[in-house]
Design an enzyme around this catalytic site. Structure first.
Site, PDB file in Angstrom:
ATOM      1  N   ASP A   1      47.158  39.617  36.401  1.00 26.53           N
ATOM      2  CA  ASP A   1      47.044  39.473  34.949  1.00 26.53           C
ATOM      3  C   ASP A   1      45.686  40.023  34.536  1.00 26.53           C
ATOM      4  OD1 ASP A   1      47.228  38.303  32.186  1.00 26.53           O
ATOM      5  OD2 ASP A   1      48.969  37.312  33.049  1.00 26.53           O
TER       6      ASP A   1
ATOM      7  N   HIS B   1      45.719  43.480  34.404  1.00 18.90           N
ATOM      8  CA  HIS B   1      46.058  43.847  33.032  1.00 18.90           C
ATOM      9  C   HIS B   1      44.841  44.235  32.217  1.00 18.90           C
ATOM     10  CE1 HIS B   1      50.122  41.435  33.144  1.00 18.90           C
ATOM     11  NE2 HIS B   1      50.030  42.363  34.084  1.00 18.90           N
TER      12      HIS B   1
END
Length: 421
Positions: A241, A264
């Site tokens: 993430d 991310h």
């Protein structure tokens, strides 16, 4: 203390025993000067009475014996010490369920992790594995490792972008702390967030490693909420993430020389998920490197949010290697719908260079309710190297920029067509 020892006996037969012990035993143990299962006095390392070794309090470094009581026993002595004291985790592999290191303590505390601390697969009544709270002047140092064993729970996560979801436990959570330093440690395969800092002030994180596979869900590297005066430098973060996510109420955050990937990207947000969120300001990312991340430099806010502000956000001197969505402001994040009312202003993207696999290099998609103001994109030079795994272009195949509800100022050397005025 007789009542405390009775709780210990009961805790041996329950998955949440560590939490019961932390909440009910801490005060009585400190008051009596005892540690659980033993008599009075200190079990310190020979020759240094301010260093307390968890193996002297019953911890077994065989990777199979649950040592949560030893962590608690050791912490009680460290926290009660009138002089600066150290909790030592020596070499070996120490299994433990949830642990709470609660204060206030009498002096500065150091947690020195030389070995590997491994998480139990279950038994978490609250969403954290290690929780540090109401403790000031804390040093967490390595070179040891916190291994969250997240691979055992990731398939059952299923949270995604849901508004209401009970995430698995965070590996390291710091709450209500003044003066915190974290250095040298590694966090591997957290069940959810690796580190979560909430209501912390004066934080220095440097020379750490965070590791999890790209497909591991909700494994943010470092997440901030209501955190002030935070400095994160010289660290490597690769996870499933956001490498770093700066959330609600955080101010004066500096991130420098961080290598991010997989993951991310480096994010401000998501913002506006909850009612009446506090403003965000003074968030500066500088001299960072992105490697194969799903997003690069991102600001994200939920639709249908309460009013708040995100101001003075700078991304400068960034190197990218095959990054998707290199520069993005997304004010329609999540699945709630409606217009975001997070007012974003004074944003700078400057000296961003490298390669991208997304044709829309700059995507500034702001809210109709509160259009973005003061957004500058200066000296962005990214070469498009193909769309292997990349997203289709929203601009009809041209490598360029998209701007919605924002007056963006472009300047310097740019490798793409600017948004039409």
């Amino acid at each position: 203390m007789a009542g405390a020892r009775s709780l210990v006996a009961k805790a041996n037969h329950t998955n949440v025993g560590s939490l019961i012990l932390m909440a009910l035993v801490f005060g009585s143990c400190v008051a009596s000067g005892e540690y659980l299962g033993g008599g009075r006095g200190l079990a310190a390392v020979a020759g240094n009475p301010t260093v307390f070794d968890i193996t002297k309090f019953g911890a077994v470094g065989n990777g199979a014996t649950n040592s949560f009581k030893a962590f608690l026993n050791t912490w009680i002595q460290v926290c009660a010490s009138p002089v600066p004291a150290t909790l030592l985790v020596p070499k070996g592999e120490f299994l433990t369920g949830p642990v709470i290191f609660a204060g206030p303590c009498k002096s500065k505390v150091t947690i020195d992790v030389q070995g590997v601390i491994t998480a139990t697969p279950s038994g978490y009544a609250t969403p954290e594995w290690f929780l540090f709270e109401h403790v000031d002047n804390v040093l967490l140092t390595g070179p040891g490792t916190f291994h969250g064993k997240g691979e055992a729970v990731w398939k059952a996560d299923g949270c995604g972008k849901k508004i209401d979801c009970n995430l698995p436990p965070t590996s390291l959570k710091f709450r209500n702390i003044l003066n915190l330093e974290i250095t040298g440690i590694s966090s591997v395969n957290a069940k959810a967030f690796h580190m979560f800092l909430v209501k912390t002030t004066n934080v220095n994180i440097h020379n750490i490693k965070i590791i999890a596979p790209a497909e591991s869900p909700n494994t943010d590297g470092i997440h901030l909420s209501n955190a002030d005066n935070v400095h994160i430098v010289d660290s490597n973060i690769g996870t499933g993430d956001d490498c770093i996510s700066v959330g609600r109420g955080s101010n004066n955050v500096t991130v420098e020389r961080v290598v991010c990937g997989p993951g991310h990207g480096l994010s401000v947000g998501s913002l506006g998920k909850y009612p009446n969120e506090e403003d965000v300001s003074g968030i500066h990312f500088k001299s960072c490197t992105m490697k194969g991340t799903d997003n690069g430099l991102r600001i994200k806010s939920w639709g249908g949010s309460s009013p708040s502000k995100a101001v003075d956000i700078h991304f400068e001197d960034i190197i990218m290697e095959s990054v998707k969505n290199p520069i993005i402001i997304d004010q329609n994040y999540g699945s709630r719908g409606g217009e975001s009312r997070v007012a974003i202003s004074d944003v700078l993207f400057k000296n961003v260079r490298g390669t991208t696999i997304t044709k829309d290099e700059v995507q500034i998609m702001c809210s109709k309710a509160v259009p973005c103001t003061g957004v500058s994109v200066i000296d962005v030079n990214l070469n498009f190297v193909g769309n292997k795994g990349g997203h289709p272009s929203s601009s009809g195949g041209l490598v360029g920029a998209l701007c919605t509800n924002a007056n963006v100022i472009f300047g310097g050397k740019l490798s793409f067509p600017m948004c039409p005025k």
